[in-house]
Design an enzyme around this catalytic site. Structure first.
Site, PDB file in Angstrom:
ATOM      1  N   LYS A  50      -0.060  -0.065   9.835  1.00 42.64           N
ATOM      2  CA  LYS A  50      -0.123  -2.046  10.064  1.00 42.64           C
ATOM      3  C   LYS A  50      -0.618  -2.531  11.302  1.00 42.64           C
ATOM      4  O   LYS A  50      -0.340  -3.090  11.902  1.00 42.64           O
ATOM      5  CB  LYS A  50       0.392  -2.898   8.310  1.00 42.64           C
ATOM      6  CG  LYS A  50      -0.548  -2.251   7.494  1.00 42.64           C
ATOM      7  CD  LYS A  50      -0.219  -2.125   5.904  1.00 42.64           C
ATOM      8  CE  LYS A  50      -0.424  -2.177   4.693  1.00 42.64           C
ATOM      9  NZ  LYS A  50      -0.015  -1.899   3.697  1.00 42.64           N
ATOM     10  N   GLN A  94       5.506  -4.721   1.821  1.00 35.67           N
ATOM     11  CA  GLN A  94       4.830  -3.358   1.794  1.00 35.67           C
ATOM     12  C   GLN A  94       5.504  -3.444  -0.087  1.00 35.67           C
ATOM     13  O   GLN A  94       6.597  -3.555  -0.090  1.00 35.67           O
ATOM     14  CB  GLN A  94       5.294  -2.666   2.297  1.00 35.67           C
ATOM     15  CG  GLN A  94       4.346  -1.707   2.318  1.00 35.67           C
ATOM     16  CD  GLN A  94       3.146  -1.266   2.764  1.00 35.67           C
ATOM     17  OE1 GLN A  94       2.321  -1.315   3.354  1.00 35.67           O
ATOM     18  NE2 GLN A  94       2.401  -0.442   1.983  1.00 35.67           N
ATOM     19  N   ASP A 117      -1.949 -10.286   1.867  1.00 39.58           N
ATOM     20  CA  ASP A 117      -2.831  -9.176   0.792  1.00 39.58           C
ATOM     21  C   ASP A 117      -4.104 -10.328   0.127  1.00 39.58           C
ATOM     22  O   ASP A 117      -3.742  -9.431  -1.196  1.00 39.58           O
ATOM     23  CB  ASP A 117      -1.074  -8.431   0.537  1.00 39.58           C
ATOM     24  CG  ASP A 117      -0.547  -7.013   1.217  1.00 39.58           C
ATOM     25  OD1 ASP A 117      -1.823  -7.523   1.902  1.00 39.58           O
ATOM     26  OD2 ASP A 117      -0.132  -7.020   0.841  1.00 39.58           O
TER      27      ASP A 117
END
Ligand code: NAP
Length: 281
Positions: A50, A94, A117
């Site tokens: 990412k 994460q 997200d």
């Protein structure tokens, strides 16, 4: 006949080009903060990817790594700092977090405007109401694959296997929105007869985490099959779909790797750009 391969890597590179062009037109650098807790190799690898993507498209990076013994309060304080930092447009924590940490509380602490997200209850609520907001990356990536390959969604029967808040549920919400107009069934571990549900579907999305669960008998000839699952096995990365048998029956199929995964990463870049534009005007 062999199914058409839906190349997520190719579409992701197109999406990245769009983000590069959009970032070049801004008079500021959108910023993405990545928060990595613990030493899970898969999480490290995902975050590395990412960050690499973000660098490639000109998004600024703020990376934070914490040990797996970090206390909830310390992690929450970091989120507070990132929320208050004007250079940070998006915050990615994460998941999963190591045992003992309350991931839900961490996600809820993120400023919804920086929730790239799309997992904050505020953003999931907007999605449930069909209102604009930051939407989860994997469902958005799947929608983009379908649209790039001109796969009709309106009026068709879609079976989404899996009902997680990360993938299955938000995807089902998007697919059943007015204007998207699919007829959606959500299957899960308590579904009595999965084959009976999927075998007449025009599109099957597998988001389970069970290697090769979906076989040729689950798939109507010519149907589109989207494989979200990623399991690390002795054979390497394996999806939820038994690719070898399903590719002979389906009309179109995403591979693993190279299907949904790259699109999830690409949509994170899109969300970071969107968050930056939303915050900075
Ligand atoms: P999850 O939270 O574990 O959810 C799995 C879902 O599958 C649950 O709803 C579960 O039902 C259902 N399920 C389990 N066994 C089943 C069965 N035999 N038949 C039908 N449904 C079954 O997983 P997730 O976070 O959604 O992730 C799913 C998979 O996608 C994982 O392999 C993950 O690594 C992968 N993933 C990939 C990407 C990507 O970008 N490629 C992104 C996110 C996730 P219950 O609700 O009844 O337990």
């Amino acid at each position: 006949m062999s199914a058409r391969i839906l190349d997520g890597k190719l579409i992701a590179s197109r999406v990245k080009e769009e983000v590069v062009a959009a970032v070049a037109g801004l008079d500021y650098t959108p910023g993405l903060a990545t928060v990595l807790v613990g030493d899970d190799p898969a999480s490290h690898s995902y975050v590395r990817g990412k960050r690499r993507d973000a660098e490639q498209v000109g998004i600024g990076l703020f990376h934070h790594e914490l040990s797996n013994t970090v206390e909830q309060g310390v992690l929450e304080s970091l989120i507070d700092e990132l929320n208050a930092d004007d250079d940070v447009d998006g915050i990615l924590v994460q998941l999963p977090l190591p045992d003992g940490l309350d991931a839900g509380a961490i996600v809820e602490r993120i400023d919804p405007l920086k929730d790239v997200d799309g997992l904050h209850p505020f953003n999931l609520g907007l999605l449930a109401l069909s209102r604009p907001g930051l939407r989860p990356c994997t469902p958005s990536g799947i929608m983009r694959i379908l649209s790039e390959y001109d796969i009709a969604v309106s009026g068709v029967k879609v079976v989404v296997v899996g009902r997680s808040f990360l993938v299955g549920r938000p995807l089902a919400l998007i697919l059943s929105e007015k204007g998207v107009d699919a007829t959606v069934t959500v299957a899960h571990s308590r579904t009595r007869d999965l084959v009976a549900e999927t075998a007449d579907a025009d599109i099957v999305v597998a988001a389970v985490g069970s290697p090769r669960l979906i076989t040729a008998e689950h798939v109507k000839p010519g149907a589109t099959v989207i494989d979200v699952g990623v399991s690390r096995t002795d054979d390497g990365l394996v999806g939820d779909v038994d690719f070898e048998s399903v590719v002979e029956v389906a009309g179109a199929i995403t591979p693993v790797p190279g299907g949904v995964g790259p699109m999830t990463r690409a949509m994170l870049l899109v969300n970071t750009l969107k968050a930056a534009e939303g915050r900075r005007g």
